[in-house]
Scaffold this active site. Structure first.
Site, PDB file in Angstrom:
ATOM      1  N   GLU A 234       0.851  -1.188   0.000  1.00 55.14           N
ATOM      2  CA  GLU A 234       0.000   0.000   0.000  1.00 55.14           C
ATOM      3  C   GLU A 234       0.888   1.240   0.000  1.00 55.14           C
ATOM      4  OE1 GLU A 234      -4.325   0.429   1.824  1.00 55.14           O
ATOM      5  OE2 GLU A 234      -2.781   0.667   3.353  1.00 55.14           O
ATOM      6  N   GLN A 235       1.220   1.675  -1.182  1.00 49.20           N
ATOM      7  CA  GLN A 235       2.153   2.784  -1.373  1.00 49.20           C
ATOM      8  C   GLN A 235       1.418   3.965  -2.005  1.00 49.20           C
ATOM      9  OE1 GLN A 235       6.194   3.826  -3.957  1.00 49.20           O
ATOM     10  NE2 GLN A 235       5.519   1.718  -3.818  1.00 49.20           N
TER      11      GLN A 235
END
Length: 537
Positions: free
Chosen positions: A375-376
């Protein structure tokens, strides 16, 4: 005249499909979301991005997929009044295994919502669906043999264990009948990327061989029966630059055949345009199109009489390129992300960005570290030119050095440069640089501007970068005050490439310019970006 590449920047593995006077090309997107890029043209010269069809969690969830995994080599076709898209979601790259589930989705039009995926098999990647003239459908893909010393970045031919063929039944949505290995490939090896088509009673098979580096090639074979045996093209390879290091379009291979309504023949292929002195392709693998001819022997050849692809290719009568603006200015006023931009892996983008919390702004919700596989918060567009300038403005008030937001030249977790606003315990709010210069597998950071440059405690900060072929320089300024100031030394932009760091075959996507934010404290600090500019130099 067609000017190659027709799809500049990261657009590999082009599958082409014609429906009437409309042409569509689907290309690989790997870990970038939504999945698969589909471009449209009516003249083979001018192409417009019209759809990224894999846009829901049920169709594609790449959280945890390693770099250069995800969507490999989609195949687009049209039959029975609808479009068919076949794709692989590769889940592993390093080591002996690939873990490559293959799926089919359909839609009545390109622009429509695409169906839920139908699982097909996992025996190998690069799947393709062929619609025979008797109504039967055939699924082909390369077969992966894990029992060889073929690791990420070091492909070995025995791992590429031929092209498998099996009938696919649309009524049951499942494979049926025997599985046959119909083509072992040429002596070049590394056979993959199969596409079938039929002409004059012959089944033609084009494959990609030689790996996706500088030995890449389109290999062609044919048979009177779909399951073989297949005889090799007189030249073995239809398209390749492998023996011509001076050719402009290098790494030529992996494409598909298409005919115009008038019967003119063309073939797509991927390519790379390396920069001297290290021959690094900073634009990744791009899409090109070659004019072909059928000779009396019922074999296809490049119209230029060689196997080496041309930059300029004869196009359709009357087709002329539409001049594209050198400068692209993006505001975030419309409530939707501009079409040029993508993000990484997650089917839940509301967790990492939105355009509603602060209208007129792209709000990044800082999550995991830059380079995370899960989750960037990173939103970016493709680099399409060897030299360009990108600018943005950010409003960001960090509470800790663990909160960082800014502008990045990004390839993957171990190949990026970034200029950003953060907090330093002595300097206070500051602008600094984070780089990862291809350090695989450790991904160690360097800090070319050391602790950074102190800035005002509040206020918007403009950030910029200029890439001139292999060189990158970052800049900053407090909005409305003073002039642009360089920060840090000139950095190696060439490492943001397929060949950078780990080297050829170690990764094969492309460079992006975009904005990012991370908050490793877990407090999800927001960063607001008002606009973004990409300007060819």
């Amino acid at each position: 005249m067609i000017r190659n590449p027709i799809l500049p920047g990261f657009n590999p593995d082009p599958s082409i499909c014609r429906v009437g006077a409309d042409y569509y090309i689907a290309t690989s997107t790997f870990e970038w979301y939504p999945g698969v890029q589909i471009h449209h043209s009516r003249d083979l010269v001018n192409w417009t991005l019209v759809r990224r069809p894999l846009e829901r969690r049920s169709q594609l969830d790449m959280r945890g997929n390693p770099d250069s995994c995800g969507i490999w080599a989609p195949c687009l076709s049209f039959a029975d009044g609808q479009f068919w898209l076949v794709y692989t979601d590769v889940k592993r790259y390093d080591g002996n295994f690939k873990d490559a589930p293959n799926y089919i989705v359909t839609a009545p039009t390109i622009e429509a919502e695409w169906s839920e995926p139908v699982y097909v098999n996992s025996s190998g990647f690069d799947p393709s669906l062929f619609h025979d003239d008797d109504g039967r459908k055939w699924f082909v893909n390369m077969q992966w043999n894990h029992r060889t010393e073929s690791y990420g970045g070091s492909p070995k031919s025995p791992a590429f264990d031929g092209i498998l063929l099996q009938e696919w039944d649309p009524a049951t949505k499942a494979l049926k009948g025997p599985i046959k290995n119909i083509f072992a490939g040429s002596p070049l090896g590394l056979v993959e990327g199969p596409h079938l088509f039929k002409r004059n009673g012959w089944y033609y098979l084009t494959t990609a061989e030689g790996g996706t580096g500088y030995d890449h090639a389109v290999t062609m074979a044919r048979s009177r029966d779909i399951d073989g045996p297949y005889e090799m093209h007189p030249n073995m390879h239809l398209i390749t630059s492998k023996d011509h290091p001076g050719a402009v379009l290098q790494r030529a291979g992996h494409g598909q055949y298409v005919e115009t309504p008038e019967g003119e023949a063309y073939h797509t292929h991927l390519c790379g345009r390396p920069l001297p002195p290290k021959r690094r392709c900073t634009l990744g693998r791009e899409t090109s199109l070659q004019k072909c001819v059928w000779r009396d022997d019922d074999w296809l050849y490049l119209e230029n009489g060689t196997t080496v692809p041309d930059v300029d290719v004869p196009g359709l009568s009357g087709a002329a390129p539409v001049e594209k603006p050198m400068r692209s200015e993006y505001s975030f006023d419309g409530g939707t992300l501009p079409a040029d931009f993508q993000w990484l892996r997650t089917p839940e983008p509301a967790r990492i960005f939105n355009l509603t919390d602060r209208p007129g702004h792209l709000r990044l919700i800082a999550r995991e570290s830059i380079g995370s596989w899960f989750e960037q918060s990173l939103v970016a567009r493709r680099q399409e030119h060897h030299s360009f300038r990108a600018e943005t403005v950010v409003e960001f008030s960090p509470d800790t050095y663990q909160q960082v937001a800014g502008l990045t030249h990004y390839y993957n977790r171990h190949k990026f440069h970034a200029v950003a606003v953060t907090l330093h315990e002595t300097l206070g709010r500051c602008v600094t640089i984070l780089s990862c210069n291809g350090d695989y597998p450790n991904g160690r950071l360097s800090f070319p501007a050391e602790s950074g440059v102190a800035i005002a405690a509040e206020g918007r900060v403009q950030l910029a970068m200029e890439i001139r072929e292999n060189d990158l320089q970052f800049f900053w300024q407090t909005e409305g005050k003073g002039a642009w100031q360089p920060i840090g030394p000139v950095l190696d932009a060439g490492v943001i490439s397929d060949e950078g760091g780990r080297g050829e075959h170690g990764s094969f996507t492309g460079a992006f310019a975009g904005v990012f934010a991370f908050d490793t404290s877990g407090r999800a600090k927001a960063a607001d970006f008002d606009w973004f500019v990409y300007d060819e130099l």
